[in-house]
Design an enzyme around this catalytic site. Structure first.
Site, PDB file in Angstrom:
ATOM      1  N   ARG A 160       0.872  -1.178   0.181  1.00 49.62           N
ATOM      2  CA  ARG A 160      -0.083  -0.061  -0.093  1.00 49.62           C
ATOM      3  C   ARG A 160       0.960   1.524  -0.063  1.00 49.62           C
ATOM      4  O   ARG A 160       0.554   2.345   0.676  1.00 49.62           O
ATOM      5  CB  ARG A 160      -1.019  -0.098   1.181  1.00 49.62           C
ATOM      6  CG  ARG A 160      -2.207  -1.009   1.100  1.00 49.62           C
ATOM      7  CD  ARG A 160      -3.106  -0.659  -0.025  1.00 49.62           C
ATOM      8  NE  ARG A 160      -4.152  -1.297   0.287  1.00 49.62           N
ATOM      9  CZ  ARG A 160      -4.413  -2.627  -0.074  1.00 49.62           C
ATOM     10  NH1 ARG A 160      -3.446  -3.479  -0.696  1.00 49.62           N
ATOM     11  NH2 ARG A 160      -5.610  -3.273   0.033  1.00 49.62           N
ATOM     12  N   SER A 233     -10.854   0.175   3.524  1.00 49.07           N
ATOM     13  CA  SER A 233     -10.068  -0.066   4.424  1.00 49.07           C
ATOM     14  C   SER A 233      -9.386   1.160   5.040  1.00 49.07           C
ATOM     15  O   SER A 233      -8.902   1.992   4.318  1.00 49.07           O
ATOM     16  CB  SER A 233      -8.901  -0.867   4.400  1.00 49.07           C
ATOM     17  OG  SER A 233      -9.212  -2.222   4.015  1.00 49.07           O
ATOM     18  N   GLU A 330      -4.544   4.116   5.964  1.00 48.32           N
ATOM     19  CA  GLU A 330      -4.454   3.487   4.749  1.00 48.32           C
ATOM     20  C   GLU A 330      -4.809   4.664   3.604  1.00 48.32           C
ATOM     21  O   GLU A 330      -4.484   4.749   2.574  1.00 48.32           O
ATOM     22  CB  GLU A 330      -5.151   2.179   4.511  1.00 48.32           C
ATOM     23  CG  GLU A 330      -4.734   1.355   3.072  1.00 48.32           C
ATOM     24  CD  GLU A 330      -5.562   1.708   2.108  1.00 48.32           C
ATOM     25  OE1 GLU A 330      -5.033   1.603   0.940  1.00 48.32           O
ATOM     26  OE2 GLU A 330      -6.772   1.957   2.176  1.00 48.32           O
TER      27      GLU A 330
HETATM   28  N1  EPU Z   1     -12.023 -10.479   9.894  1.00 50.97           N
HETATM   29  C1  EPU Z   1     -12.660 -10.327  10.844  1.00 50.97           C
HETATM   30  N2  EPU Z   1     -13.605  -9.380  11.447  1.00 50.97           N
HETATM   31  C2  EPU Z   1     -13.795  -8.230  10.280  1.00 50.97           C
HETATM   32  C3  EPU Z   1     -13.502  -8.440   8.998  1.00 50.97           C
HETATM   33  C4  EPU Z   1     -12.336  -9.512   8.791  1.00 50.97           C
HETATM   34  O1  EPU Z   1     -12.511 -11.203  11.760  1.00 50.97           O
HETATM   35  O2  EPU Z   1     -14.821  -7.440  10.635  1.00 50.97           O
HETATM   36  C5  EPU Z   1     -11.028 -11.605   9.271  1.00 50.97           C
HETATM   37  C6  EPU Z   1     -11.273 -12.358   8.425  1.00 50.97           C
HETATM   38  O3  EPU Z   1     -12.132 -13.405   8.804  1.00 50.97           O
HETATM   39  C7  EPU Z   1     -10.191 -12.799   7.653  1.00 50.97           C
HETATM   40  C8  EPU Z   1      -9.099 -11.603   8.162  1.00 50.97           C
HETATM   41  O4  EPU Z   1      -9.756 -10.937   9.228  1.00 50.97           O
HETATM   42  O5  EPU Z   1      -9.589 -13.691   8.485  1.00 50.97           O
HETATM   43  C9  EPU Z   1      -8.841 -10.530   6.860  1.00 50.97           C
HETATM   44  O6  EPU Z   1     -10.206  -9.997   6.278  1.00 50.97           O
HETATM   45  P1  EPU Z   1     -10.190  -9.649   4.730  1.00 50.97           P
HETATM   46  O7  EPU Z   1     -10.207 -10.962   3.939  1.00 50.97           O
HETATM   47  O8  EPU Z   1     -11.850  -8.854   4.968  1.00 50.97           O
HETATM   48  O9  EPU Z   1      -9.068  -8.774   4.434  1.00 50.97           O
HETATM   49  P2  EPU Z   1      -8.495  -7.674   5.139  1.00 50.97           P
HETATM   50  O10 EPU Z   1      -6.996  -7.891   5.493  1.00 50.97           O
HETATM   51  O11 EPU Z   1      -9.159  -6.789   6.428  1.00 50.97           O
HETATM   52  C10 EPU Z   1      -7.389  -6.407   2.981  1.00 50.97           C
HETATM   53  C11 EPU Z   1      -7.213  -5.372   2.451  1.00 50.97           C
HETATM   54  C12 EPU Z   1      -8.449  -5.094   1.491  1.00 50.97           C
HETATM   55  C13 EPU Z   1      -8.691  -6.163   0.349  1.00 50.97           C
HETATM   56  C14 EPU Z   1      -8.913  -7.508   1.354  1.00 50.97           C
HETATM   57  C15 EPU Z   1      -9.051  -8.701   0.426  1.00 50.97           C
HETATM   58  C16 EPU Z   1      -5.918  -3.841   3.565  1.00 50.97           C
HETATM   59  C17 EPU Z   1      -5.468  -2.706   4.216  1.00 50.97           C
HETATM   60  N3  EPU Z   1      -7.004  -4.236   3.262  1.00 50.97           N
HETATM   61  O12 EPU Z   1      -8.469  -6.489   3.895  1.00 50.97           O
HETATM   62  O13 EPU Z   1      -8.391  -3.966   0.718  1.00 50.97           O
HETATM   63  O14 EPU Z   1     -10.077  -6.146  -0.386  1.00 50.97           O
HETATM   64  O15 EPU Z   1      -7.810  -7.589   2.223  1.00 50.97           O
HETATM   65  O16 EPU Z   1      -7.852  -9.185   0.038  1.00 50.97           O
HETATM   66  O17 EPU Z   1      -4.724  -4.642   3.161  1.00 50.97           O
HETATM   67  C18 EPU Z   1      -8.927  -1.732   0.780  1.00 50.97           C
HETATM   68  O18 EPU Z   1      -7.433  -1.332   0.740  1.00 50.97           O
HETATM   69  O19 EPU Z   1      -9.477  -0.502   0.727  1.00 50.97           O
HETATM   70  C19 EPU Z   1      -9.370  -2.911   0.784  1.00 50.97           C
HETATM   71  C20 EPU Z   1     -10.661  -3.120   0.896  1.00 50.97           C
END
Ligand code: EPU
Length: 336
Positions: A160, A233, A330
């Site tokens: 990022r 995010s 972010e």
């Molecule tokens: N999770 C929770 N609670 C929540 C949401 C998620 O426990 O409320 C857990 C999920 O079960 C999973 C983990 O957290 O085990 C990761 O969640 P998720 O797959 O939604 O991904 P993230 O790490 O929260 C990142 C990116 C997103 C991208 C997703 C999917 C960043 C800052 N964010 O989110 O990007 O869509 O992975 O790859 O790296 C963005 O940058 O605006 C964005 C939406």
């Protein structure tokens, strides 16, 4: 090129928040970029390049300077080498590449914003980052007043982050060149994608299947920016030393931890906000975290930038107190 005064920015951002731009213009070609930057320099103004407004929080007081709204259009396919102008809509572009059977961007489907903004924060999702397919980025260096083609290593991509984000206010991206594969392979390793295909009983998903899967997953997990104010995010996932992550894992065995580098791992802030801090779906006044994703802050209607900022501050403090982690935004703050 017309330069307007006191233009409201609110509706040009997906948060639907923010004051006015002191000066505003629309960029349709490279010459417009030069003209706009010259105007800013002559008038001693800062400038800010606005794409889809999907990763920013504009201050309630607006932006004292020139906002350049990027609307340069055009996609040029040359086999797997694809050149796209900065103002093209990102997801429309991804759709075009998938419909031509070109592999590489399908996991980045439905990310809001423009193609010129994609390299700035090295957008990523579902195991892909845009840096993996970028050949070069063309941008005006406002210091030297010349266009330059930045090779992939020149862009200094990180999670990022990139040269263009670190030196915000210096470069104006006009186009990006990608190298996509004709006979590539899909990447379905990310948990949500793997589960989707398992549930559907699809053993060998096609390129189009993967785009469909990502669209389906994002639609269910993330708010529709046409309906609810948000910038996705709000914070980055924290990068921690192995030792610190191991300590946290002892306290929270379920915490998702992802490989990052030899020294560091990436941990899930969404999980911490949800399971450690209990913030999923929390609301305060007009703002809150999204009901399905705690890392996503939302404007539930009529929120101000100050409300979002103070809520984000509250989340950051809670994470710090409970885990010792200093979170990093972010999204980009724009304005006073
Ligand atoms: N999770 C929770 N609670 C929540 C949401 C998620 O426990 O409320 C857990 C999920 O079960 C999973 C983990 O957290 O085990 C990761 O969640 P998720 O797959 O939604 O991904 P993230 O790490 O929260 C990142 C990116 C997103 C991208 C997703 C999917 C960043 C800052 N964010 O989110 O990007 O869509 O992975 O790859 O790296 C963005 O940058 O605006 C964005 C939406």
């Amino acid at each position: 090129m017309k330069i307007e005064k006191d233009k409201s920015l609110k509706e040009m951002t997906t948060f639907k928040i923010g004051g006015n731009a002191q000066f505003f213009c629309i960029i349709e070609k490279e010459e417009d970029i030069v003209e706009a930057v010259k105007f800013a320099k002559e008038n001693n103004l800062r400038f800010f390049v606005l794409g889809g407004g999907s990763n920013i929080l504009v201050s309630d007081k607006g932006f004292g300077g020139l906002v350049m709204k990027m609307e340069m259009k055009g996609i040029d396919f040359n086999g797997g080498v694809v050149s796209v102008k900065a103002g093209e809509d990102w997801d429309n572009f991804v759709g075009e590449t998938v419909s031509r059977d070109l592999y590489g961007l399908e996991n980045l489907s439905l990310i809001p914003g423009t193609c010129g903004a994609a390299p700035v924060q090295n957008i990523g999702a579902y195991g892909s980052e845009v840096k993996d397919t970028i050949v070069s980025v063309r941008a005006l260096d406002s210091k030297k007043m010349e266009f330059r083609d930045f090779s992939n290593p020149d862009c200094e991509f990180e999670y990022r982050n990139s040269l263009f984000k670190r030196e915000a206010g210096r470069y104006v991206i006009s186009s990006v060149i990608f190298n996509l594969k004709k006979n590539g392979e899909v990447n379905t390793d990310y948990k949500d994608i793997a589960e989707y295909f398992l549930l559907k009983g699809i053993m060998r998903p096609s390129l189009k299947d993967v785009r469909e899967a990502v669209v389906h997953i994002r639609t269910n997990k993330l708010p529709d920016v046409k309906v609810l104010g948000t910038a996705g995010s709000f914070f980055k996932n924290p990068i921690l030393a192995h030792g610190q992550a191991n300590e946290l894992k002892k306290r929270f065995p379920e915490l998702p931890v992802y490989p990052f580098s030899d020294e560091n791992v990436k941990v899930s802030l969404a999980w911490i906000l949800d399971h450690v801090c209990g913030f999923k779906g929390a609301t305060k006044g007009n703002v809150g975290t999204y009901k399905n994703q705690a890392l996503v802050l939302v404007n539930n209607g009529g929120a101000t930038a100050n409300e979002i900022k103070s809520f984000a501050h509250e989340l950051a403090r809670a994470v710090q107190e409970k885990t010792g982690i200093e979170v990093e935004a972010e999204i980009q703050y724009v304005g006073e």
